[in-house]
Design a protein around this motif. Structure first.
Motif, PDB file in Angstrom:
ATOM      1  N   THR A 114      49.487 -12.019  51.612  1.00 53.90           N
ATOM      2  CA  THR A 114      48.741 -12.255  52.645  1.00 53.90           C
ATOM      3  C   THR A 114      47.441 -13.327  52.315  1.00 53.90           C
ATOM      4  O   THR A 114      46.700 -12.260  52.269  1.00 53.90           O
ATOM      5  CB  THR A 114      49.191 -11.261  53.991  1.00 53.90           C
ATOM      6  N   LYS A 115      47.794 -14.663  53.123  1.00 55.85           N
ATOM      7  CA  LYS A 115      46.452 -15.161  53.974  1.00 55.85           C
ATOM      8  C   LYS A 115      46.383 -14.624  54.425  1.00 55.85           C
ATOM      9  O   LYS A 115      46.717 -15.447  56.081  1.00 55.85           O
ATOM     10  CB  LYS A 115      46.959 -16.801  53.004  1.00 55.85           C
ATOM     11  N   ARG A 116      45.181 -14.094  54.706  1.00 54.48           N
ATOM     12  CA  ARG A 116      44.567 -13.936  56.696  1.00 54.48           C
ATOM     13  C   ARG A 116      43.131 -14.490  56.608  1.00 54.48           C
ATOM     14  O   ARG A 116      42.356 -15.370  55.845  1.00 54.48           O
ATOM     15  CB  ARG A 116      44.555 -12.497  56.238  1.00 54.48           C
ATOM     16  N   GLU A 174      53.199 -15.970  59.961  1.00 53.57           N
ATOM     17  CA  GLU A 174      52.035 -16.332  60.488  1.00 53.57           C
ATOM     18  C   GLU A 174      51.599 -17.080  59.450  1.00 53.57           C
ATOM     19  O   GLU A 174      51.500 -18.638  59.483  1.00 53.57           O
ATOM     20  CB  GLU A 174      51.287 -15.957  61.367  1.00 53.57           C
ATOM     21  N   TYR A 175      51.635 -16.925  58.271  1.00 53.34           N
ATOM     22  CA  TYR A 175      50.369 -17.330  57.390  1.00 53.34           C
ATOM     23  C   TYR A 175      51.203 -17.515  55.577  1.00 53.34           C
ATOM     24  O   TYR A 175      50.742 -18.089  55.539  1.00 53.34           O
ATOM     25  CB  TYR A 175      49.353 -16.312  56.661  1.00 53.34           C
ATOM     26  N   GLN A 190      51.813 -10.993  59.768  1.00 58.53           N
ATOM     27  CA  GLN A 190      51.730 -12.120  59.746  1.00 58.53           C
ATOM     28  C   GLN A 190      51.555 -12.505  58.118  1.00 58.53           C
ATOM     29  O   GLN A 190      51.065 -13.742  58.165  1.00 58.53           O
ATOM     30  CB  GLN A 190      50.041 -11.038  59.049  1.00 58.53           C
TER      31      GLN A 190
END
Ligand code: BEZ
Length: 214
Positions: free
Chosen positions: A212-214, A161-162, A158
Motif C-alpha cells: 500500500t502506497k500511503r 484508494e491507493y 487504503q
C-alpha cells in the motif's frame, strides 16, 4: 437525515479528555476512526479501549487517528481511564469525547432509541483524509468489536484508494487481491501490477497484493 457512505463526516466541536476537539481540524490530513461506546465504567468498553490503546502503532502506520466517544463527562472519562490503564495494562493514548449533551451522538445517529434511550450503541466510522465516511459499523452494546477487523478494513479501503485493487471474501493482509473492474487499460495494468495477474473471468482478475502506497 441518516449518514451514508461517501457523505462528508459532520464537523463538530466538543470536549474530550485531551481538551476541546474541533473535529475536522483535529483530523488534519489523517484518516480517522470515530467510535462510540455505551458508557464509562462498563466491562466490554473497558476491554475495547484497552486494545485500541495497544494498537497505537498499527493505527499510526496507516496514518489513522483514533477518537472514542461516550455520553459521560470528562471527569468521569478521566477516572475511568485510570481503570482501563490498570486493568488492561496499557495507557490510553487517544482522546475520548465527552458527549454529555449528546451533540455528536445525535449528529452521527449513535443513539438507537429502541436499543437504549440514553446510551450510544457501538458505532464505528472510518473517515478518509477528504473527510468522507468510508465505513460505518453498528454493534450492540453487549458485543465487543473486533479491532483486528477494523484494521483489516482500513487496509482494504487504503488498497482500493491507493492501488486500485479490491479485496475478496475473507481477505487478509498478504492474500491475493482483485483488480478493480474500472481498470481496463492493459498498459496501465502492466505498469501497476508488474507481478502479473490471473484472469479467471474478464471481470475477475486476481493479482498479488501490492504494497500500500500511503
Ligand atoms: C458493556 O460493557 O458496555 C455492556 C456489557 C453487557 C451488556 C451491555 C453492555
Amino acid at each position: 437525515m441518516a449518514l451514508r457512505l461517501g457523505d462528508t463526516a459532520p464537523d463538530f466541536e466538543q470536549d474530550s479528555t485531551e481538551g476541546r476537539v474541533h473535529f475536522h481540524e483535529w483530523l488534519g490530513n489523517s484518516w480517522g476512526v470515530l467510535f462510540s461506546h455505551p458508557a464509562d465504567f462498563t466491562p466490554v468498553c473497558t476491554t475495547e479501549l484497552g486494545v485500541t490503546a495497544k494498537l497505537k502503532d498499527e493505527f499510526a502506520k496507516r496514518n489513522v487517528k483514533v477518537i472514542a466517544l461516550s455520553v459521560d463527562p470528562v471527569d468521569s472519562h478521566k477516572k475511568w481511564i485510570e481503570d482501563i490503564n490498570d486493568t488492561q495494562k496499557t495507557t490510553v493514548n487517544f482522546p475520548i469525547i465527552a458527549d454529555a449533551d449528546r451533540k455528536v451522538s445525535l449528529l452521527y445517529d449513535m443513539i438507537h432509541p429502541n436499543a437504549s434511550a440514553t446510551q450510544t450503541v457501538r458505532s464505528v466510522f472510518i473517515i478518509d483524509p477528504a473527510k468522507k465516511i468510508r465505513l460505518m459499523l453498528t454493534y450492540p452494546a453487549s458485543t465487543g468489536r473486533n479491532f483486528d477487523e477494523i484494521l483489516r478494513v482500513i487496509d482494504s479501503i487504503q488498497l482500493t484508494e491507493y492501488n486500485q485493487v479490491a479485496t475478496p471474501v475473507n481477505w487478509k493482509h498478504g492474500d491475493d487481491v482483485v483488480i478493480v473492474p474500472a481498470l481496463q487499460d492493459p498498459e496501465i495494468i502492466k505498469q501497476k501490477f508488474p507481478k502479473g495477474y490471473k484472469a479467471l473471468r474478464p471481470y475477475l482478475r486476481m493479482t498479488p497484493q501490492p504494497e500500500t502506497k500511503r
